[in-house]
Structure formats: structure tokens, C-alpha cells
Scaffold this motif. Structure first.
Motif, PDB file in Angstrom:
ATOM      1  N   ARG A  76      19.860  38.550  17.751  1.00  0.00           N
ATOM      2  CA  ARG A  76      18.456  38.952  17.866  1.00  0.00           C
ATOM      3  C   ARG A  76      17.823  38.752  16.382  1.00  0.00           C
ATOM      4  NH1 ARG A  76      20.610  42.770  21.392  1.00  0.00           N
ATOM      5  NH2 ARG A  76      19.941  42.404  23.721  1.00  0.00           N
ATOM      6  N   VAL A  77      18.389  38.960  15.415  1.00  0.00           N
ATOM      7  CA  VAL A  77      17.858  39.008  13.929  1.00  0.00           C
ATOM      8  C   VAL A  77      18.634  37.961  13.244  1.00  0.00           C
ATOM      9  CG1 VAL A  77      17.189  40.251  12.031  1.00  0.00           C
ATOM     10  CG2 VAL A  77      16.951  41.482  14.161  1.00  0.00           C
ATOM     11  N   SER A  81      11.111  30.522  22.170  1.00  0.00           N
ATOM     12  CA  SER A  81      12.774  31.279  22.663  1.00  0.00           C
ATOM     13  C   SER A  81      12.523  30.967  24.139  1.00  0.00           C
ATOM     14  CB  SER A  81      12.685  32.612  22.245  1.00  0.00           C
ATOM     15  OG  SER A  81      14.034  33.207  22.453  1.00  0.00           O
ATOM     16  N   ASN A  83       5.032  42.525  17.854  1.00  0.00           N
ATOM     17  CA  ASN A  83       4.235  41.258  17.690  1.00  0.00           C
ATOM     18  C   ASN A  83       2.842  41.234  17.527  1.00  0.00           C
ATOM     19  OD1 ASN A  83       4.038  38.275  18.319  1.00  0.00           O
ATOM     20  ND2 ASN A  83       3.081  38.821  20.231  1.00  0.00           N
ATOM     21  N   TYR A 117       9.437  45.071  21.112  1.00  0.00           N
ATOM     22  CA  TYR A 117       9.216  43.799  20.416  1.00  0.00           C
ATOM     23  C   TYR A 117       7.601  43.036  20.488  1.00  0.00           C
ATOM     24  CZ  TYR A 117      14.124  42.936  20.012  1.00  0.00           C
ATOM     25  OH  TYR A 117      15.531  43.245  19.839  1.00  0.00           O
ATOM     26  N   TYR A 126       7.251  36.343  21.587  1.00  0.00           N
ATOM     27  CA  TYR A 126       6.916  37.337  20.397  1.00  0.00           C
ATOM     28  C   TYR A 126       8.161  37.017  19.273  1.00  0.00           C
ATOM     29  CZ  TYR A 126      10.685  39.506  23.291  1.00  0.00           C
ATOM     30  OH  TYR A 126      11.689  39.833  24.052  1.00  0.00           O
ATOM     31  N   LYS A 127       9.359  36.333  19.804  1.00  0.00           N
ATOM     32  CA  LYS A 127      10.304  36.162  18.747  1.00  0.00           C
ATOM     33  C   LYS A 127       9.905  35.001  17.871  1.00  0.00           C
ATOM     34  CE  LYS A 127      15.518  35.290  18.513  1.00  0.00           C
ATOM     35  NZ  LYS A 127      16.683  35.581  19.657  1.00  0.00           N
ATOM     36  N   THR A 128       9.373  33.967  18.514  1.00  0.00           N
ATOM     37  CA  THR A 128       8.952  32.905  17.589  1.00  0.00           C
ATOM     38  C   THR A 128       7.866  33.062  16.679  1.00  0.00           C
ATOM     39  OG1 THR A 128       7.735  31.743  19.274  1.00  0.00           O
ATOM     40  CG2 THR A 128      10.130  30.939  19.042  1.00  0.00           C
TER      41      THR A 128
END
Length: 372
Positions: free
Chosen positions: A67-68, A8, A131, A127, A93-95
Motif C-alpha cells: 500500500r505504501v 491503480s 485524497n 484514503y 486516490y492512490k495515484t
């Protein structure tokens, strides 16, 4: 081996440089990296995609709505299957959260990289906390510094947790330097003006406030007053501009914005300052060192190792503007000593932080053990 890299990305920063270097070297070793940047309206940067495409790397952006986005997870899983990926490698953290779910659907292993936490807001801290809980379930987790590895250790079993130093394409970096480029001419400064540089995202953890205070205190002796050039962009740009004006430093501080020509910026610097409050292993330090730039950096993360415990660069305590000013002032007043320090930095980085060495560690120590 077909490796899907998920990121991201909000610009070209350290993690993006690691992804590109790793993709180049694994491709050179006969494998097939695929780079998949996440794109949405809040994060419209295409810098990673553009650089990857320019280098001929397979690049497939993934659209994320907010975000989601459960549908984005399904799109990731479909991409893993359609591209016949052998494993997924995530870089934030997002990916990691989304990629873990997609990899589980597609039944392939996942590697999660920890490049460093920012903790820049309550939401980001949540987040990052979440994670670490997801990391428990990943096939392998890679930390880029001893400090980050120690932070992850309570959540990841020892056999699945590795530390691998970031690496850079040293020859490629040096080949991109144009000797005829003159940063001082661009800024309208005399050739004798000392230039101190900061390179990186304009974010709280990078220590720009510490640098501005150090510039105000800096004793330059008989040399002309040093100027500060800041390359990079980010959420703190407005606050930094206001702080520069408030300190009366506007004539001596130059905000360059995001630069695609950093190999031309580094050699123009009298010294690189990297006063981060927290770090992993910053590529900025490795790149500047590889080009022989004298460096003063805070002793956080893996920076002491990158600067050979102070033999290849000067280390100062984090958030200590007086120590930073004293170290930079010493380099400004002693150009010969600064050149010797830069030469030691270049030799140290060449011996320890090559992209080829990094890629071999990922291939042999992380990727292959996860595959049948």
C-alpha cells in the motif's frame, strides 16, 4: 504534449474506459498519451495494460510493493523525466497521492480526476478523505458529475475545479458489435426470454441487492419470466451468489464474470438496470444508451443528465426495489415503448457524450492552461 495517465487498476471498469477514450482522442489530435497502470501482488489485473497495448497506446506499468511504497514514487518521477512528460493525469486516490509527490519531484503539473468515491470500507473511506486534502495542492481537479464537483468544492478553489462529462467512442463501440453473437443461445434460453442486465464491478455501491429484490417482485404480465445477467467481477461475488440461492432465484440469475465482449452483451438485453447507490457518470449507462438499450437507473450522480432527466431512460429513487421492479416490468410488457426509449437514449448520448468532445474539453480547458 506528452501526458502520463496513472491508474491503480483492478480491471476494466468505467475509469479505465475513460482513460482509453481520452488517450485515443488526444493521440488523434496530435499528442502523446502514456498509460501507466500500477501493479502489485494484491492487484494483479493486467486488463488496462492489455487493452492499451492492443490499441497501440504507449503503456508502461509501474510496480508497487504494497500500500505504501516510497520507491514507487521515485520510479514514477524517473518515468516522468525519462519520457519527457509535460503533465501527469491521475485517476484514483492512490495515484493522486503518489503522483502528486512524483510530479513535484519532476517539476511538472498534475491533473487529478474524481470518478467517484466508493466508501466500501473504513480503510477506503480514510484514503478518500486524505485524497481530498491532497487535491488542494493539484494544478487542476476534474469532477465527472455535479455531485462530485460539489463534494470537492470545499477543498479545491473554484478556478482549479472543473466538471467534464465522461465520453465514449460511439462509432468504435458500434463497430465492435457482432450481430451473429447470441447471448441467449450461450445461456441456453429461448429467444423470447426477457433479459435484464447489470454491468459493472460487483461492489456494495452498485446496488445488486436492490436488483435481486426487484427481480423477485417483477410483474412480467404474459411475457416469460425475465432472467438477470450480471457482467463483471469484484469482492461481492460470493455474497451475491449466496443471496441468489437464498432468494430461490438461481435458475433465473446468470453471473457472467468479467466480459471483454460487452458490445455484444448490450444489444441482447431487454433492458439495462443500473440501481447504484452512488455514482459519478457511469460509462455503462452511456455505452448501453449509445447502442439503443432501454435503461432503468437510480437518480444519483450524473445519471439524470445522461438520461436527459428521464426522457432517454427511466429514473427511480436509489434503493427502491419496488420502483425498480415497476419500471422494468413496464419495459418487459411494452416492447415497442422500450424500443422508443432506447432510440431516444442513443440520440441523446450521440449529441452530448462523444469522446472527441470530452478530449477537447480536457485539452483546451485543463491541460493547456497548466503548461507554460
Amino acid at each position: 504534449m506528452r501526458i502520463l495517465h496513472l491508474r491503480s487498476s483492478c480491471g476494466m471498469y468505467g475509469a479505465e474506459g475513460v482513460i482509453l477514450a481520452l488517450a485515443r482522442e488526444t493521440r488523434r489530435a496530435g499528442h502523446e498519451p502514456i498509460i501507466a497502470p500500477l501493479h502489485d501482488r494484491r492487484n494483479p489485473s493486467t486488463a488496462l495494460r492489455d487493452r492499451a497495448l492492443a490499441e497501440g497506446l504507449t503503456t508502461i506499468p509501474i510496480h508497487v510493493a504494497g500500500r505504501v511504497d516510497p520507491l514507487a514514487v521515485l520510479r514514477m518521477a524517473a518515468l516522468i523525466r525519462s519520457e519527457r512528460c509535460d503533465l501527469v493525469h491521475t485517476h484514483d486516490y492512490k495515484t493522486t497521492v503518489m503522483g502528486f509527490t512524483a510530479a513535484a519531484f519532476a517539476r511538472v503539473p498534475i491533473v487529478a480526476n474524481l470518478h467517484g468515491d466508493t466508501g466500501e470500507s473504513k480503510r477506503v473511506r480514510f484514503y478518500e478523505w486524505f485524497n481530498y486534502r491532497v487535491l488542494r495542492l493539484c494544478g487542476a481537479v476534474v469532477a465527472v458529475s455535479p455531485e462530485i464537483r460539489e463534494r470537492a468544492a470545499p477543498f479545491v478553489s473554484a478556478p482549479r475545479l472543473r466538471q467534464i462529462d465522461n465520453g465514449i467512442d460511439i462509432d468504435g463501440l458500434r463497430a465492435r458489435v457482432h450481430p451473429d453473437r447470441r447471448l441467449r443461445d450461450e445461456l441456453g434460453l429461448p429467444a423470447a426470454t426477457p433479459l435484464i442486465g447489470m454491468v459493472g464491478r460487483l461492489a456494495p455501491e452498485k446496488g445488486h441487492a436492490v436488483m435481486l429484490e426487484a427481480l423477485r417482485r417483477l410483474d412480467h404480465g404474459d411475457a416469460p419470466p425475465p432472467h438477470l445477467v450480471v457482467a463483471g467481477d469484484g469482492p461481492l461475488r460470493g455474497a451475491i451468489e449466496a443471496a441468489v440461492a437464498s432468494a430461490g432465484l438461481r435458475p433465473r440469475v446468470h453471473l457472467l464474470g468479467a466480459r471483454a465482449d460487452l458490445p455484444d452483451v448490450y444489444p441482447a438485453l431487454t433492458a439495462l438496470a443500473h440501481p447504484s447507490l452512488r455514482e459519478g457518470l457511469p460509462l455503462v449507462v452511456l455505452e448501453a444508451a449509445a447502442l439503443g438499450v432501454p435503461i432503468v437507473a437510480s437518480a444519483v450522480g450524473a445519471i439524470p443528465q445522461a438520461l436527459d432527466q428521464g426522457r432517454a431512460g427511466l429514473l427511480v429513487p436509489s434503493e427502491d426495489a419496488a420502483a425498480l421492479a415497476a419500471a422494468l416490468g413496464g419495459l418487459v410488457r411494452d416492447p415497442a415503448g422500450a424500443r422508443r426509449l432506447g432510440a431516444r437514449a442513443a440520440a441523446h448520448v450521440e449529441a452530448r457524450y462523444s469522446a472527441r468532445r470530452m478530449a477537447a474539453q480536457y485539452l483546451d480547458g485543463v491541460y493547456r492552461p497548466l503548461l507554460p
